[in-house]
Design an enzyme around this catalytic site. Structure first.
Site, short mmCIF file in Angstrom:
data_model
loop_
_atom_site.label_atom_id
_atom_site.label_comp_id
_atom_site.label_asym_id
_atom_site.label_seq_id
_atom_site.Cartn_x
_atom_site.Cartn_y
_atom_site.Cartn_z
N HIS A 24 -1.59 1.04 -13.68
CA HIS A 24 -1.92 2.33 -14.30
C HIS A 24 -1.13 3.45 -13.63
O HIS A 24 -0.47 4.25 -14.31
CB HIS A 24 -3.42 2.58 -14.18
N GLU A 25 -1.18 3.50 -12.31
CA GLU A 25 -0.49 4.57 -11.59
C GLU A 25 1.02 4.39 -11.63
O GLU A 25 1.76 5.36 -11.76
CB GLU A 25 -0.99 4.64 -10.14
#
Length: 208
Positions: A24-25
């Site tokens: 996600h990051e």
């Protein structure tokens, strides 16, 4: 107040949480980099090494209480090529979109290899599906500092000063949402998970 999971459950969910938060990051940083902002790279965040992305407190809370966070990837919107609003929309959308793609890919992998009777494989992959769907949908909620607020700002015309003002109350709203609104979010989560489990079953039928 909380029903803390057993060590066995924590061990089974650990891969899903690490994968979901890390990618996600990383996705935020990668899209920002592709659009011209090298801030994430300069801070050592353009990597899939989980150590670079996991926040110790947020990670532990996610394991024990089902609610937590990773370290946000730094982005300088003024470095993005083209329209800043559209650029931030794409950067913000990258995280939830990646979680959704991971959930779909995990469903396919579960269907391909689920019949091989690998110890704990099926349940771990099911956790990967569920947690990535949760991360995708939860982060699309338009409450600062969640990605959904920046996505909404990019979709609406003009300046969105009300979203900037709402950011001061973001943490309080998130706490209220977690304690009182998660049952309503599950109305969105459960059908998506069920569709992906159905996809896994279809793939399993095709490879038999």
């Amino acid at each position: 107040m909380f029903n803390f999971p057993s060590l066995h459950t924590i061990a089974l969910t650990l891969p899903a949480i690490i994968i979901g938060l890390t990618f996600h990051e990383y996705a935020h940083g990668w899209v920002a980099y592709r659009l011209g902002d090298r801030t994430a790279e300069a801070h050592g965040r353009l990597t899939i090494n989980p150590v670079a992305h996991l926040d110790p407190v947020g990670f532990i809370l996610l394991l024990l209480a089902g609610f937590g966070w990773a370290k946000p990837v730094p982005v300088n919107p003024y470095n993005l090529r083209g329209d800043i609003k559209q650029g931030m929309l794409l950067v913000s959308l990258a995280g939830p979109a990646t979680n959704f793609l991971l959930a779909v890919a995990s469903a396919v992998i579960l269907g391909l290899f689920g019949s091989m009777q690998i110890p704990y494989f099926n349940i771990i992959m099911q956790y990967v599906i569920v947690i990535n769907v949760v991360l995708a949908i939860f982060n699309l909620i338009p409450i600062p500092p969640l990605d959904g607020s920046k996505i909404l700002a990019g979709l609406l015309p003009g300046r969105q000063d009300w979203l900037d003002q709402l950011e001061a109350y973001g943490p309080i709203l998130l706490i209220v949402l977690v304690f009182f609104g998660f049952r309503f979010i599950s109305i969105l989560i459960n059908p998506v998970v069920n569709i992906l489990i159905l996809l896994a079953n279809i793939v399993a039928q095709l490879v038999r």
